[in-house]
Design an enzyme around this catalytic site. Structure first.
Site, PDB file in Angstrom:
ATOM      1  N   GLY A   9       0.868  -1.179   0.000  1.00 15.77           N
ATOM      2  CA  GLY A   9       0.000   0.000   0.000  1.00 15.77           C
ATOM      3  C   GLY A   9       0.898   1.218   0.000  1.00 15.77           C
ATOM      4  N   GLY A  14       1.758   5.053   3.049  1.00 15.82           N
ATOM      5  CA  GLY A  14       2.604   3.864   2.968  1.00 15.82           C
ATOM      6  C   GLY A  14       3.973   4.203   2.380  1.00 15.82           C
ATOM      7  N   ALA A  76      -8.607   2.001   4.562  1.00 15.32           N
ATOM      8  CA  ALA A  76      -9.221   1.277   5.686  1.00 15.32           C
ATOM      9  C   ALA A  76     -10.517   0.603   5.243  1.00 15.32           C
ATOM     10  CB  ALA A  76      -9.493   2.254   6.824  1.00 15.32           C
ATOM     11  N   SER A 128      -0.142   8.821  13.783  1.00 15.44           N
ATOM     12  CA  SER A 128      -0.628  10.196  13.657  1.00 15.44           C
ATOM     13  C   SER A 128       0.492  11.130  13.236  1.00 15.44           C
ATOM     14  CB  SER A 128      -1.214  10.695  14.981  1.00 15.44           C
ATOM     15  OG  SER A 128      -1.605  12.045  14.828  1.00 15.44           O
ATOM     16  N   LYS A 182      -5.590   5.758  19.131  1.00 16.02           N
ATOM     17  CA  LYS A 182      -5.455   6.696  18.002  1.00 16.02           C
ATOM     18  C   LYS A 182      -6.802   7.372  17.707  1.00 16.02           C
ATOM     19  CE  LYS A 182      -4.366   8.902  14.268  1.00 16.02           C
ATOM     20  NZ  LYS A 182      -4.792   8.551  12.964  1.00 16.02           N
ATOM     21  N   HIS A 185      -7.327   9.999  20.253  1.00 16.74           N
ATOM     22  CA  HIS A 185      -6.447  11.117  19.878  1.00 16.74           C
ATOM     23  C   HIS A 185      -7.153  11.998  18.854  1.00 16.74           C
ATOM     24  CE1 HIS A 185      -3.899  12.842  16.733  1.00 16.74           C
ATOM     25  NE2 HIS A 185      -3.011  13.120  17.670  1.00 16.74           N
ATOM     26  N   ASN A 186      -7.760  11.371  17.853  1.00 17.83           N
ATOM     27  CA  ASN A 186      -8.429  12.160  16.815  1.00 17.83           C
ATOM     28  C   ASN A 186      -9.659  12.878  17.359  1.00 17.83           C
ATOM     29  OD1 ASN A 186      -6.499  10.941  15.223  1.00 17.83           O
ATOM     30  ND2 ASN A 186      -7.878  10.530  13.532  1.00 17.83           N
ATOM     31  N   GLU A 189      -8.438  15.794  19.006  1.00 15.57           N
ATOM     32  CA  GLU A 189      -8.005  16.732  17.954  1.00 15.57           C
ATOM     33  C   GLU A 189      -9.206  17.545  17.433  1.00 15.57           C
ATOM     34  OE1 GLU A 189      -5.668  14.791  14.811  1.00 15.57           O
ATOM     35  OE2 GLU A 189      -6.834  15.941  13.360  1.00 15.57           O
ATOM     36  N   TYR A 190     -10.334  16.890  17.250  1.00 10.53           N
ATOM     37  CA  TYR A 190     -11.550  17.608  16.823  1.00 10.53           C
ATOM     38  C   TYR A 190     -11.871  18.706  17.843  1.00 10.53           C
ATOM     39  CZ  TYR A 190     -13.404  14.484  13.090  1.00 10.53           C
ATOM     40  OH  TYR A 190     -13.621  13.783  11.930  1.00 10.53           O
ATOM     41  N   HIS A 468     -39.398   2.291  36.336  1.00 12.88           N
ATOM     42  CA  HIS A 468     -37.972   1.931  36.242  1.00 12.88           C
ATOM     43  C   HIS A 468     -37.280   1.894  37.603  1.00 12.88           C
ATOM     44  CE1 HIS A 468     -38.011   1.701  31.945  1.00 12.88           C
ATOM     45  NE2 HIS A 468     -38.471   2.930  31.816  1.00 12.88           N
TER      46      HIS A 468
HETATM   47  P1  NDP Z   1      -5.605   5.662   0.805  1.00 13.66           P
HETATM   48  O1  NDP Z   1      -6.449   5.526   2.015  1.00 13.66           O
HETATM   49  O2  NDP Z   1      -5.981   6.684  -0.212  1.00 13.66           O
HETATM   50  O3  NDP Z   1      -5.533   4.226   0.097  1.00 13.66           O
HETATM   51  C1  NDP Z   1      -4.879   4.037  -1.147  1.00 13.66           C
HETATM   52  C2  NDP Z   1      -4.033   2.788  -1.109  1.00 13.66           C
HETATM   53  O4  NDP Z   1      -4.855   1.645  -0.831  1.00 13.66           O
HETATM   54  C3  NDP Z   1      -3.389   2.515  -2.457  1.00 13.66           C
HETATM   55  O5  NDP Z   1      -2.116   1.949  -2.243  1.00 13.66           O
HETATM   56  C4  NDP Z   1      -4.350   1.531  -3.077  1.00 13.66           C
HETATM   57  O6  NDP Z   1      -3.758   0.731  -4.106  1.00 13.66           O
HETATM   58  C5  NDP Z   1      -4.657   0.677  -1.884  1.00 13.66           C
HETATM   59  N1  NDP Z   1      -5.876  -0.113  -2.040  1.00 13.66           N
HETATM   60  C6  NDP Z   1      -7.146   0.329  -2.097  1.00 13.66           C
HETATM   61  N2  NDP Z   1      -7.994  -0.715  -2.215  1.00 13.66           N
HETATM   62  C7  NDP Z   1      -7.244  -1.837  -2.236  1.00 13.66           C
HETATM   63  C8  NDP Z   1      -7.538  -3.219  -2.316  1.00 13.66           C
HETATM   64  N3  NDP Z   1      -8.797  -3.663  -2.406  1.00 13.66           N
HETATM   65  N4  NDP Z   1      -6.507  -4.097  -2.298  1.00 13.66           N
HETATM   66  C9  NDP Z   1      -5.239  -3.667  -2.184  1.00 13.66           C
HETATM   67  N5  NDP Z   1      -4.889  -2.375  -2.105  1.00 13.66           N
HETATM   68  C10 NDP Z   1      -5.885  -1.466  -2.113  1.00 13.66           C
HETATM   69  O7  NDP Z   1      -4.072   5.896   1.210  1.00 13.66           O
HETATM   70  P2  NDP Z   1      -3.408   6.852   2.334  1.00 13.66           P
HETATM   71  O8  NDP Z   1      -1.959   6.662   2.142  1.00 13.66           O
HETATM   72  O9  NDP Z   1      -3.983   8.236   2.329  1.00 13.66           O
HETATM   73  O10 NDP Z   1      -3.875   6.217   3.721  1.00 13.66           O
HETATM   74  C11 NDP Z   1      -3.595   4.865   4.054  1.00 13.66           C
HETATM   75  C12 NDP Z   1      -4.171   4.594   5.419  1.00 13.66           C
HETATM   76  O11 NDP Z   1      -3.559   5.463   6.362  1.00 13.66           O
HETATM   77  C13 NDP Z   1      -5.674   4.824   5.562  1.00 13.66           C
HETATM   78  O12 NDP Z   1      -6.204   3.897   6.460  1.00 13.66           O
HETATM   79  C14 NDP Z   1      -5.748   6.208   6.138  1.00 13.66           C
HETATM   80  O13 NDP Z   1      -6.951   6.446   6.836  1.00 13.66           O
HETATM   81  C15 NDP Z   1      -4.554   6.165   7.094  1.00 13.66           C
HETATM   82  N6  NDP Z   1      -4.003   7.448   7.489  1.00 13.66           N
HETATM   83  C16 NDP Z   1      -3.953   8.473   6.634  1.00 13.66           C
HETATM   84  C17 NDP Z   1      -3.442   9.697   7.044  1.00 13.66           C
HETATM   85  C18 NDP Z   1      -3.329  10.820   6.095  1.00 13.66           C
HETATM   86  O14 NDP Z   1      -2.957  11.918   6.548  1.00 13.66           O
HETATM   87  N7  NDP Z   1      -3.617  10.610   4.809  1.00 13.66           N
HETATM   88  C19 NDP Z   1      -2.955   9.912   8.415  1.00 13.66           C
HETATM   89  C20 NDP Z   1      -2.971   8.737   9.205  1.00 13.66           C
HETATM   90  C21 NDP Z   1      -3.503   7.568   8.756  1.00 13.66           C
HETATM   91  P3  NDP Z   1      -3.767   1.254  -5.637  1.00 13.66           P
HETATM   92  O15 NDP Z   1      -2.624   2.188  -5.742  1.00 13.66           O
HETATM   93  O16 NDP Z   1      -3.585   0.011  -6.424  1.00 13.66           O
HETATM   94  O17 NDP Z   1      -5.102   1.908  -5.860  1.00 13.66           O
END
Ligand code: NDP
Length: 492
Positions: A9, A14, A76, A128, A182, A185-186, A189-190, A468
């Site tokens: 991911g 990631g 997620a 976070s 976490k 925490h959020n 944050e709100y 009650h």
């Molecule tokens: P996204 O939530 O936008 O997810 C996109 C990623 O998920 C891509 O790599 C995509 O692959 C993959 N994906 C989606 N569906 C599938 C599937 N069915 N099978 C396999 N891979 C899949 O990415 P973010 O980086 O924004 O966030 C990742 C996580 O981190 C989420 O849970 C998010 O809530 C959490 N998070 C995000 C923060 C932020 O500031 N953005 C902060 C803290 C946590 P592909 O490229 O092939 O589409």
């Protein structure tokens, strides 16, 4: 060469976590559902360290040192389950699957139980700090089996933020504990953002202070006990002028706040646990109300204001008003932290987690969005377990405050802030400026310390219409009044 960890991911979070591991000397196997993200990461940031790009999850797993550590950072919900389903047959007992996304803690509990049945470790970690934190050092809240922390913890601690040398990462508790913390925490944050918004609105609507001048006020507040990331960036946003119109940017941004769900989850959990987290819930509702433009436009036309005219304070009073608002903000913020921590205590009892509130506060001191000097004070309030302090009023058997507000330093801070806090809430009510968190936090405080609450009447009403029953103040047992009979009392 085998990789220390695999990351699947590679969207923004990631990719940045993978780069953070690599920059810290770890070899990282990379995988993404669509190959383009893997290639882009290696092409653009290959110099960050040692990466092993792979095409499939099976290839990634083959390239991992044992015990295998696979970090999932996909969207997620369902995608996490689908990745786990593919991954599990490829792994061996003792391997560690890590979900670092914003998963709901109940999903994490379910996944942990399912993988434990296959002798795999499942670690749900809250991360976070947004994109920048993921790259340069986030706050990390890992849950899951404690023994897996021995193999994983040192790596997470290395890539986490550090506060005065201490990593903002520590094992939180079993199964969903990390994701729960976490989530809270959020929620905090709100509330943190909402109290800042209420202060801004009052300074502007009642105090007549324009955004540019407010930027200076928030900058000054950031040198007080409010010192925090969110106050710092409030000064930045308020001081920013829109290039297209020359207006303060805050005036051209639509006043409808978005949300991605973790605040709502916190409010729902608070209700489920019976935790009075009104300040946090009100901050979620404030965003919901803001996001109803049609009904708000109608309300402006049809609903009476019934307000006193706003008289911006004259110069001499203005400084005092600004200080009142600062104190109200600080007191309301303390209440929202007290409510969040109280909810953690309730969750620990419900789910069998032994959460250490001092440790949790210490993790939030840097890397995350609510990072603030206040958290160091909170950590110390919970940190020094001193059984000699028991039975001091407000102290648990372990010598910790039974509620954050009972800690001597916060008791005193609120006592100082109270007159200002009451003035500000009263002024807001007269002027028709909504302050849902300032006022609900004050009601929580007054509710806590009130001798008799109208809950006695509530119980009487519940007994009247639904039999009650109620308890009495003068003897044990449950009682019912025969309301539709001779109104005598019977023991239930
Ligand atoms: P996204 O939530 O936008 O997810 C996109 C990623 O998920 C891509 O790599 C995509 O692959 C993959 N994906 C989606 N569906 C599938 C599937 N069915 N099978 C396999 N891979 C899949 O990415 P973010 O980086 O924004 O966030 C990742 C996580 O981190 C989420 O849970 C998010 O809530 C959490 N998070 C995000 C923060 C932020 O500031 N953005 C902060 C803290 C946590 P592909 O490229 O092939 O589409």
């Amino acid at each position: 060469m085998k990789a220390d960890i695999g990351v699947t991911g590679l969207a923004v979070m990631g990719a940045n976590l993978a780069r953070n591991f690599a920059r810290n000397g770890y070899t990282v196997a990379l995988h993404n559902r669509s190959r383009a993200r893997t290639d882009a990461l290696v092409a653009e940031h290959g110099q960050d360290g040692t990466f092993i790009p792979t095409e499939t999850l099976a290839e990634m797993v083959e390239n991992l040192a044992v015990p295998r550590r696979v970090l999932i950072m996909v969207q997620a919900g369902g995608p996490v389950d689908s990745v786990i389903e593919t991954l599990v047959p490829l792994l061996e007992p003792g391997d560690i699957v890590i979900d670092a996304g914003n998963s709901h803690y109940e999903d994490t509990r379910r996944r942990e139980a399912a993988l434990a049945a296959k002798d795999l470790h499942f670690v749900g970690i809250g991360v976070s700090g947004g994109e920048e934190g993921a790259l340069n050092g986030p706050a990390i809240m890992p849950g899951g089996p404690e023994e897996s922390y021995a193999a994983l913890g040192p790596m997470l601690e290395k890539i986490s933020a550090h506060y005065e040398g201490d990593p903002c990462c520590a094992w939180i508790g079993t199964d969903g504990a990390g994701h729960f913390v976490k989530m809270v925490h959020n929620g905090i944050e709100y509330a943190d953002m909402q109290v800042i918004g209420e202060a801004y609105d009052l300074l502007r609507s009642v105090g007549g202070i324009e955004p540019a001048e407010q930027a200076g006020i928030f900058r000054a507040w950031n040198t007080t006990e409010l010192d925090s990331y969110l106050i710092e960036i409030t000064a930045e946003v308020l001081g920013h002028v829109d290039g297209a119109t020359g207006q303060p940017l805050v005036d051209v941004i639509a006043d409808q706040a978005g949300q991605k769900g973790t605040g709502r989850w916190t409010a729902i959990s608070g209700l489920d646990l019976g935790s009075p987290i009104g300040a946090i819930a009100e901050s979620v509702f404030a965003r919901s109300l803001s996001s109803q433009p049609a009904i708000r436009a109608t309300a402006q036309q049809v609903l009476a204001a019934g307000t006193d005219p706003v008289n911006p304070p004259v110069d001499a009073d203005r400084e005092a008003f600004v200080e009142d608002v600062r104190l109200a903000l600080y007191a309301s913020k303390l209440v929202s932290y007290a409510q969040g921590l109280d909810m953690l205590t309730a969750a620990a009892a419900e789910y069998g987690w032994s959460l250490d509130l001092g440790t949790i506060a210490s993790l939030w001191r840097d890397g995350c969005i609510i990072r603030a000097e206040l958290l160091d004070v909170i950590m110390k309030a919970y940190g020094g377990r001193d059984t000699d302090r028991h039975p001091e009023p407000g102290t648990t058997a372990e010598g910790q405050p039974a509620n954050l507000l009972f800690a001597p330093e916060f008791r005193e801070a609120i006592a100082v802030a109270l007159p200002a806090w009451r003035r500000v809430v009263a002024t807001a009510a007269s002027a028709g400026v909504p302050v849902p968190v300032f006022s609900s936090a004050l009601s929580y405080y007054d509710g806590l310390r009130r001798d008799r609450l109208p809950a006695a009447l509530t119980q009487g009403l519940r007994d009247y219409f639904g039999a009650h029953t109620y308890r009495r103040v003068d003897r044990d047992g449950s009682f019912h009044t025969l309301w539709s009979g001779d109104r005598s009392e019977v023991e239930a």
